[in-house]
Design a protein around this motif. Structure first.
Motif, mmCIF file in Angstrom:
data_model
loop_
_atom_site.group_PDB
_atom_site.id
_atom_site.type_symbol
_atom_site.label_atom_id
_atom_site.label_comp_id
_atom_site.label_asym_id
_atom_site.label_seq_id
_atom_site.Cartn_x
_atom_site.Cartn_y
_atom_site.Cartn_z
ATOM 1 N N ALA B 335 20.617 46.888 -6.977
ATOM 2 C CA ALA B 335 21.352 46.839 -5.829
ATOM 3 C C ALA B 335 22.850 47.419 -5.811
ATOM 4 C CB ALA B 335 21.290 45.528 -5.013
ATOM 5 N N GLY B 336 23.649 46.932 -7.068
ATOM 6 C CA GLY B 336 24.834 47.390 -7.208
ATOM 7 C C GLY B 336 24.915 48.740 -7.660
ATOM 8 N N ALA B 342 25.254 55.290 -3.256
ATOM 9 C CA ALA B 342 25.092 55.707 -1.990
ATOM 10 C C ALA B 342 26.326 55.275 -1.052
ATOM 11 C CB ALA B 342 23.949 54.920 -1.199
ATOM 12 N N LEU B 343 27.251 54.302 -1.756
ATOM 13 C CA LEU B 343 28.375 53.621 -1.124
ATOM 14 C C LEU B 343 28.166 52.992 0.119
ATOM 15 C CD1 LEU B 343 30.733 56.720 -1.297
ATOM 16 C CD2 LEU B 343 30.620 54.814 -2.896
ATOM 17 N N ARG B 349 20.149 53.981 5.909
ATOM 18 C CA ARG B 349 20.627 55.331 5.253
ATOM 19 C C ARG B 349 20.382 55.657 3.852
ATOM 20 N NH1 ARG B 349 25.304 56.767 7.386
ATOM 21 N NH2 ARG B 349 26.597 56.815 5.631
ATOM 22 N N LEU B 350 19.424 54.722 3.187
ATOM 23 C CA LEU B 350 19.016 55.145 1.878
ATOM 24 C C LEU B 350 17.772 55.869 2.190
ATOM 25 C CD1 LEU B 350 19.806 51.756 0.178
ATOM 26 C CD2 LEU B 350 21.215 53.798 0.087
ATOM 27 N N GLY B 351 17.078 56.173 1.090
ATOM 28 C CA GLY B 351 15.747 56.669 1.036
ATOM 29 C C GLY B 351 15.564 57.764 0.229
ATOM 30 N N PRO B 426 20.958 59.777 4.863
ATOM 31 C CA PRO B 426 22.171 60.220 4.831
ATOM 32 C C PRO B 426 23.136 60.068 3.836
ATOM 33 C CG PRO B 426 21.747 58.839 6.833
ATOM 34 C CD PRO B 426 20.636 58.882 6.175
ATOM 35 N N ALA B 427 22.982 58.665 3.134
ATOM 36 C CA ALA B 427 24.094 58.404 2.251
ATOM 37 C C ALA B 427 23.677 58.915 0.925
ATOM 38 C CB ALA B 427 24.029 56.800 2.108
ATOM 39 N N ILE B 428 22.354 59.438 0.961
ATOM 40 C CA ILE B 428 21.844 59.861 -0.443
ATOM 41 C C ILE B 428 22.299 61.282 -0.788
ATOM 42 C CG2 ILE B 428 20.027 60.048 -2.226
ATOM 43 C CD1 ILE B 428 20.876 57.178 -1.557
#
Lengths: 625, 479
Positions: B335-336, B342-343, B349-351, B426-428
């Motif tokens: 996870a870290g 991805a911040l 927001r991941l994927g 969106p975060a990736i």
């Protein structure tokens, strides 16, 4: 014997690990060849074990080989062990043999996919898991294989993981199967509690109707989940999101028939619980009718075949539920041949038509791809059970067995016959729509033929082999005349029913007649003139909605649990538990604030405090004394 | 050797604090010390005689002789595995901290090593006051690690954590004092059993907070979310096992009467926590939330196995402690690593991270499917034994457990898919890298341990208690 069995089990695992470990350092084609080779080696091992068993007398055909103690708890032990007996060898041959053909077919089908290596690693992993399931020498390893096939099925259904529908289908399949795993685990807990072990032999030592019924029910739960029978059937049609060879291997030929294997393997407990046995047969009959009806309105070629799989497994459940173990297993084998053939022929069609699966857009493909048409026709005739194709020999014996089971048997018998008619109807509806008539505009526009390269050969040759097997595979046993399958399995599971030749004949004639009638109706409706699906609004909608099972389960299970989770979060976790720390902190700070006010720094306050404390103490002291 | 295992990391911590090292050499020294610690543990493992019932590698020095307090350490079969879990997870956590480059690296590494030694001390102390000293020595570095190096909400998280665990510790201290004074010794081997409900409940409260058990898990969510990932890995992977160990070594062995009187309420709390944690994990909006609540669920399962109080339950619980420690540490570290790319840890927001990132996909998928206890994995083996054990106490407990297995599949698959599958969130960005070799070097050994245990779970379940009757040992030999 033993060496062959271990090679058979471990070769595909080795293949999977090699392909995974090698990663990008090998080409995609090499990965494909490695995986195919590992499954071929497994087939070689299975064949060696088979030949070795053939050379032994009936009583000497059961061997257990333990490698190490896999799990222990107190005095309980389960080894990592393989069981070699006629039943497991038969399954090993089917799994590794058909598995090899389908993996070889994938070389062509998956050619050019960016993640081909991952695909072949998963396929080899699946073959290992399935072999673990059928070779596992105790109930725990059977359950381990059971879970592993579920896992590899999940990985392969969701192989194209950018598609939301594929991922949703994969998750659904996994969770439905996890329900089955859980009920099986509960059954195993009862076995451990009663006998202290999980050896297959222990099942015979369980006594007491409560325990026996519970174990049988738990195992049946696992079987219906894995084999997509009522009431846990809804995942199978969605599973068609996976690549077509996956559907052929996992969702037609091998994994979904594991429930049948399970019932035969643990038949001792089912025989001790006749009510559960009848339930298994009844569920099989209900599923075969339900699936046959739904198949009538499906427009996706793979889904039609998927429903026919559910329906055929219904026949197998019907058979083994009645105690006709050899017939059920024989049908499992022939079904593996002709259903894999249908899926793979359909795969060539899909491949040739730019991944289109809607049968309404197809048509007239007989002119474009005649050889595929013949292969498909063989598969379809075998499925309907027209002699001399394979399905005839295996399915009709199951129906005959139903006649030897009293009044309840006759109910099942009628259901089976009705199913035969439906099978003819939906199978040839599909065949006529896809292959007959003039080529549709869509087909003309998108058609591109297979070339004669590795791709074409791998797909064409394997389909050819399966077509041959779908014709001659059934000749292995013809109930009234010769029955080698039954003799082979006799030492493992004695059949409970023995239909007479007269019953065999009546069943065969009726089943073939009804199947042919189904074909005839299909020909009238879809062969002569092309007409869309039948128009009876209510029934059509019900069928297209698959009898509303998805909606029902959504309302019964998913929504309540999601709602409970949300309620827990809102009503308990947030206000009471997560908030508790902050409140505790604030209360402590407030208390500190109050106490801090006592420290005024004024001498007189302290003097007053000391004096009053002394006074209180003095009073207490006097009072106590 | 036991003393060496305790003192080596503590000595290394002092060296790092005292010596004027630059950050790189301080970090390297810490990693080296943690690895040497693993090596020492392997020596212990090889030389340990698993067929012998009693305490091994025992060391004994008087401390306060008038109170019969002594420095008494030693290990049993199950302690060997828990110490192994500790040193391996700590080594991975320290290596990860070094790779990420925490600020004030000397202070940070010193605290981590101190924690390492303290947890090993908890698992080997055979004197109640010594046990308490190590238990506290374990919590203090954690307060600082969460409070100083945590995320934006770290102060609130630390405050909650301190209040909860302090309350537990004080109750335990009171119990220790009463128990020890009434018996005239604090030595765990000699002290003998007690029938006092209150003393028992004092211990149970401390362990139930630390594990945690429902409804005492108020500190869990924030502590696991706000701390740095390697601290969360240690908290849920290792420190929570100190509580389970306490249940086994003290609450159950030393208080047979109360443990059996309070069995039903404790099993009930564990069963509630099992399902409750799984449901909240299914709804949690972020990576660490899912792992945190799954941890609640898993610790409840372990408690269920311990209080089943039979052969299967004890063997299964020890196995599952190691499994969950490895799984949960690996998941928090992963996870870290994902959050660094991805911040954010928000699942929405991941994927789509599987595409083009084969190492991340393989490692996360493997850990995830072991975490959901797919049959044939070591986690399945542990859960199977636990539930088979608790089934013998009453079939209802096992049915609840079976429901939780299905729920575990649901929340873990949700996490896997949310990170790896479908279109990139969106975060990736495309620039988000696959796992780097150093990161692989940290998580792959952990996953390797899990796979090895999957091939041979009996390595632990058969070698936790000498002989075939754990229950007999717990109720007679250890008393």
């Amino acid at each position: 014997v033993v060496v062959g069995a271990w090679i058979c089990l471990l070769a595909p695992l080795g293949g999977a690990l090699t392909v995974t470990g090698a990663g990008l350092s090998i080409s995609r084609r090499t990965a494909a060849y490695l995986a195919t080779l590992s499954v071929l080696v497994a087939f070689g091992g299975a064949f060696t074990a088979f030949v070795a068993l053939l050379g032994r007398s009936g009583g000497d055909r059961e061997h257990v080989s333990t490698a190490w103690t896999w799990l222990s708890g107190g005095a309980y032990r389960s080894g990592f062990e393989v069981l070699i007996d006629p039943l497991s060898v038969m399954m090993m041959l089917i799994v590794s043999g058909v598995g090899f053909l389908i993996v070889a077919y994938s070389i062509g089908y998956m050619d050019g996919d960016r993640e081909e290596r991952r695909y072949f690693a998963y396929m080899a992993l699946f073959v290992f898991s399935m072999l673990l399931l059928v070779q596992g020498g105790n109930l725990l390893l059977l359950l381990a294989g059971w879970g592993m096939v579920g896992l590899s099925s999940y990985l392969l259904i969701g192989f194209w993981h950018e598609r939301p529908s594929a991922i949703a289908a994969a998750k659904k399949a996994f969770v439905m199967n996890a329900i089955g795993d859980a009920t099986m685990a509960l059954a195993l807990f009862v076995v451990i509690k009663r006998t202290g072990t999980l050896a297959f032999g222990a099942l015979g030592d369980v006594h007491g109707s409560w325990a026996v019924n519970l174990i049988a029910l738990g195992l049946l739960g696992g079987a219906v989940a894995k084999s997509a029978q009522l009431p846990l059937q809804t995942w199978l049609p969605d599973a068609m999101e996976g690549p077509t060879p996956v559907s052929a291997l996992i969702h037609a030929a091998t994994m979904v028939t594991a429930g049948v294997y399970l019932i035969v393997r643990t038949h001792v407990i089912f025989e001790a619980a006749p009510k559960v046995q009848d339930l298994a047969a009844g569920l099989g009959a209900a599923t075969l009718l339900l699936a046959g009806l739904i198949a009538l309105v499906q427009v996706d070629i793979k889904r039609v075949i998927a429903y026919s799989t559910m329906s055929q497994i219904g026949y197998m459940f019907l058979g083994v539920g009645l105690g006709a173990y050899a017939n059920g297993m024989f049908h499992l084998m022939t079904h593996a041949f002709f259903k894999a053939l249908l899926f793979m022929a359909a795969g060539i069609v899909i491949h040739a038509l730019a991944a289109e699966q809607d049968i309404r857009k197809m048509g007239g493909l007989r002119q474009l791809m005649p050889r595929v048409y013949w292969a498909f026709l063989i598969g379809a005739l075998a499925l309907v059970g027209i002699p001399p194709f394979a399905g005839f020999f295996s399915k009709d014996s199951i129906l005959a067995a139903a006649m030897d089971h009293g009044a309840y048997g006759y109910v099942l018998w009628v259901a089976g016959l009705a199913g035969a008619f439906l099978t003819g109807l939906y199978t040839f509806r599909m065949l006529f729509l896809v292959f007959w008539g003039e080529p549709s505009p869509f087909a003309r526009e998108h058609f591109h033929a297979l070339k004669n390269d590795v791709v074409g050969v791998s797909m064409g040759a394997t389909v050819g082999v399966l077509a041959v097997l779908s014709v001659i595979g059934g000749w292995l046993q013809f109930a009234p005349v010769w029955h080698p399958v039954e003799t082979w399995l006799e030492t493992v599971a004695e059949p409970l029913v023995s239909p007479t030749n007269w019953q065999e004949a009546v069943s065969s004639i009726l089943a073939v007649g009804l199947g042919a009638a189904g074909i005839g109706v299909a020909w009238l409706l879809y062969g002569v003139k092309r007409r869309p699906v039948p128009r009876a609004a209510f029934w059509q909608r019900t069928l297209e909605r698959k009898f509303y099972f998805d909606e029902l389960y959504d309302a019964l299970f998913y929504r309540p649990s999601a709602w409970t989770a949300r309620a827990f979060g809102r009503l308990i976790e947030q206000p009471l538990i997560a908030g508790s720390g902050r409140e505790l902190g604030e209360d402590t700070r407030d208390l500190g604030g109050i106490l801090a006010r006592l420290q005024t720094g004024l001498l007189r306050t302290y003097a007053l405090a000391i004096a009053s404390a002394l006074a209180v103490l003095a009073v207490v002291f006097v009072a106590v004394k | 050797m036991t003393t060496l295992l305790i003192l080596l990391p503590i000595g290394a911590a002092l060296a790092i604090w005292v010596l004027p090292l630059n950050p790189v050499s301080a970090g390297s020294l810490a990693v080296l010390a943690a690895l040497v610690e693993v090596g020492v543990w392997m020596q212990l493992l090889v030389r340990f005689d698993f067929d012998q019932t009693g305490l091994q590698f025992e060391q004994h020095r008087n401390w306060f002789s008038d109170l019969n307090v002594s420095y008494h350490v030693g290990v049993y079969g199950f302690s060997v595995w828990l110490i192994g879990l500790t040193v391996i997870v700590m080594a991975a956590a320290i290596a990860y901290a070094f790779w990420v480059g925490r600020e004030h690296v000397r202070a940070y590494m010193g605290l981590m090593l101190l924690l390492d030694g303290a947890v090993v001390g908890v698992f080997s102390a055979q004197d109640l006051l010594l046990f308490y000293a190590f238990f506290e020595a374990m919590l203090i570095p954690l307060y600082v690690l969460v409070g100083v190096w945590g995320g934006p909400g770290r102060l609130g998280a630390t405050l909650k954590f301190v209040i909860y665990t302090m309350a537990g510790s004080l109750l335990m201290l009171a119990s220790i004092v009463v128990y020890g004074l009434s018996k005239g010794t604090f030595d765990l081997v000699k002290i003998g059993s007690s029938g006092s409900d209150w003393v028992f409940l004092g211990f149970v409260a401390a362990f139930a907070i630390k594990a945690p058990l429902f409804p005492l898990h108020g500190w869990l969510r924030d502590a696991y979310t706000e701390s740095s990932p390697e601290v969360a890995a240690v908290l849920s992977g290792v420190v929570s096992k100190a509580a389970a160990y306490g249940f086994l070594r003290i609450a159950i062995t030393k208080f047979p009467g109360p443990a059996s009187d309070f069995r039903t309420p404790i099993l009930a709390l564990a069963a509630v926590g099992l399902v409750y944690g799984a449901l909240l994990a299914f709804r949690a909006p972020d990576l660490r939330g899912v792992i945190a609540y799954s941890s609640l669920s898993q610790m409840s399962l372990i408690t269920l196995g311990l209080f089943a109080a039979n052969d299967l339950g004890f063997d299964g619980s020890v196995l599952q402690m190691v499994n969950h420690g490895l799984v949960s540490a690996t998941l928090f570290l992963l996870a870290g690593m994902i959050e660094r790319r991805a911040l954010t840890g928000e699942l929405g927001r991941l994927g789509g991270m599987a595409r083009g990132r084969p190492f991340l996909a393989t490692v996360l998928m493997t850990t995830g499917i072991i975490a959901l206890a797919v049959p044939f994995s070591s986690a399945f083996a542990g859960e199977f034994l636990i539930l088979a054990g608790v089934f013998q106490q009453g079939w209802g407990w096992a049915v609840v457990g079976a429901v939780a297995i299905v729920l575990a599949a649901m929340y873990m698959l949700r996490l896997i898919s949310a990170v790896l599958h479908q279109d990139p969130g969106p975060a990736i960005s495309d620039a988000a890298l696959d796992l780097r070799p150093a990161e692989l070097g940290i998580v792959v050994p952990l996953v390797g341990c899990l796979l090895a245990l999957s091939a041979w779970p009996a390595a632990i379940s058969q070698h936790s208690f000498a002989g075939d009757h754990p229950k007999q040992q717990v109720t007679e030999a250890f008393r």
